[in-house]
Design a protein around this motif. Structure first.
Motif, short mmCIF file in Angstrom:
data_model
loop_
_atom_site.label_atom_id
_atom_site.label_comp_id
_atom_site.label_asym_id
_atom_site.label_seq_id
_atom_site.Cartn_x
_atom_site.Cartn_y
_atom_site.Cartn_z
N LEU A 39 0.82 -1.21 0.00
CA LEU A 39 0.00 0.00 0.00
C LEU A 39 0.85 1.26 0.00
O LEU A 39 0.34 2.37 0.15
N GLU A 40 2.17 1.09 -0.15
CA GLU A 40 3.14 2.19 -0.16
C GLU A 40 3.11 2.98 1.14
O GLU A 40 3.26 4.21 1.15
N MET A 41 2.91 2.26 2.24
CA MET A 41 2.98 2.87 3.56
C MET A 41 4.32 2.57 4.20
O MET A 41 4.95 1.55 3.90
N LYS A 42 4.76 3.44 5.09
CA LYS A 42 5.99 3.21 5.84
C LYS A 42 5.73 2.15 6.91
O LYS A 42 4.61 1.98 7.39
N VAL A 43 6.80 1.46 7.30
CA VAL A 43 6.68 0.39 8.29
C VAL A 43 7.69 0.63 9.42
O VAL A 43 8.89 0.77 9.18
N MET A 44 7.16 0.65 10.62
CA MET A 44 7.98 0.72 11.83
C MET A 44 7.74 -0.56 12.62
O MET A 44 6.62 -1.08 12.66
N LEU A 45 8.78 -1.08 13.22
CA LEU A 45 8.67 -2.27 14.06
C LEU A 45 8.98 -1.86 15.49
O LEU A 45 10.09 -1.40 15.78
N GLY A 46 8.00 -2.02 16.37
CA GLY A 46 8.17 -1.60 17.75
C GLY A 46 8.11 -2.76 18.72
O GLY A 46 8.10 -3.93 18.33
N CYS A 47 8.07 -2.44 20.00
CA CYS A 47 8.05 -3.47 21.03
C CYS A 47 7.44 -2.90 22.29
O CYS A 47 7.22 -1.70 22.41
N MET A 48 7.15 -3.77 23.22
CA MET A 48 6.82 -3.37 24.59
C MET A 48 8.11 -3.49 25.41
O MET A 48 9.18 -3.73 24.87
N THR A 49 7.99 -3.33 26.72
CA THR A 49 9.09 -3.72 27.59
C THR A 49 9.11 -5.24 27.59
O THR A 49 8.15 -5.87 28.03
N GLU A 50 10.18 -5.83 27.09
CA GLU A 50 10.23 -7.28 26.87
C GLU A 50 11.62 -7.80 27.15
O GLU A 50 12.60 -7.04 27.14
#
Length: 354
Positions: free
Chosen positions: A285-296
């Protein structure tokens, strides 16, 4: 949940084990809506023919899950009608349909299953997916909302990082940015955690932040303010990223013209399988992608890192924010994520394992 003892369930050819564990923060962690010093998690193990895969559910309070709810969900799982972990799609679809929500609980099983599969194939999962670990973006390091003195101290401690993530959303926003800029000129990303409520003021802040080398805005306004967020995205000089507004695969298409991109977290989307699907859909969809996390712990962080080469930005500092990690896995060197060449999600237990 008072007992930290392992619970064990024999499920046909599988054995599932799980127990609660509490992560201790190195600093008080403050965002626009709350502060905390600990995070409850549940650790899982999935065994098949003597091989053990590790998983984890992390439950910051705002997600609505708890150690008790995760353990109740895991107690519902019955894998006895599956003959092999390679029935991955069937197993994970079955788990997802067991109950609504419970996404962190589902992620704990998903991660353990992927770790187990990689070990059975003797390969890291990034190789199974055909991904290049040298293409992982540098991870950001999170600076929570705090006093000028503590913010300065946290930034000085984060000297190795090439990008910092700054928590905003209160009336101290400009002070925090100015304080950080008195110490470092590295790029920043601003996570507002739905803290802004007025689109014109949000746009004014977006311009102010761009002048101070802030590269994107994460969840600037409440997720319910769909039209306002879309307006901001249209006019903002920097990209906007959906976090609270983006939970699972079904959300992605609906967010295309509301935000520039999405923040994927394993604990929101039920784990590695759906996270990869979300990244690929957003890309289409030509969207940017960020990969995040919780406190893990390094368990869930290393699981997420397997798909990090698919992303534009990585925010995988969750294990660095705690003082009692019980796994070795992905490490950070000079701000870069380094994945070990180990099978599965690439983790081993440390000597501190309780």
């Amino acid at each position: 949940m008072t007992s930290n003892q392992w619970q064990t369930k024999k499920l046909g050819k599988f054995t599932l084990r799980f127990r609660p564990y509490t992560l201790e923060m190195r600093h008080v962690f403050t965002v626009a809506s709350f502060s905390r010093t600990t995070t409850p998690v549940v650790l899982t193990e999935l065994e098949y023919e003597g091989i053990v895969g590790y998983g984890e559910a992390s439950m910051p309070p705002y997600l609505g899950e708890s150690q008790e709810s995760v353990i109740n969900f895991l107690n519902k799982i019955d894998l006895s009608h599956f003959s092999s972990p390679f029935q991955t799609q069937e197993i994970l679809s079955y788990v997802d349909l067991l109950a609504e929500k419970n996404t962190a609980a589902k992620a704990s099983l998903d991660i353990a299953l992927h770790d187990l599969l990689g070990k059975l194939m003797h390969q890291p999962f990034y190789k199974i997916w055909g991904l290049n670990p040298t293409q992982i973006p540098p991870t950001s390091y999170t600076i929570g909302i705090d006093t000028e003195e503590i913010v300065r101290k946290k930034v000085e401690e984060a000297g190795q990082f090439k990008i910092l993530k700054v928590k905003l959303g209160l009336d101290t926003d400009k002070m925090i940015i100015d304080t950080i800029r008195s110490v470092t000129d590295v790029p920043l990303c601003a996570d507002v955690n739905q803290g802004w409520k007025n689109k014109e003021q949000a746009l004014e802040m977006a311009h102010w932040l761009k002048e101070r080398n802030v590269v994107f805005l994460e969840q600037p306004m409440p997720k319910e303010m769909i039209d306002e967020n879309a307006w901001l995205t249209e006019h903002s000089p920097i990209p906007t990223i959906a976090d609270e507004a983006c939970q699972r695969l079904a959300d992605v298409t609906k967010l295309k013209d509301v935000y520039t991109g999405i923040n994927i977290k394993l604990m929101k989307c039920t784990g590695m399988r759906e996270a990869k699907q979300m990244a690929e859909l957003a890309r289409s969809l030509e969207m940017k992608v960020m990969l995040g996390c919780m406190t893990e712990t390094s368990c869930a962080i290393s699981a997420a890192a397997q798909l990090a080469p698919l992303t534009d930005w990585a925010d995988l500092d969750g294990a660095l924010l705690i003082g009692n990690d019980i796994f070795d896995g992905m490490t950070v060197e000079n701000g870069s994520c380094i994945l070990p060449d180990r099978p599965g999600i690439g983790i081993t237990k440390t000597n501190h394992t309780k």
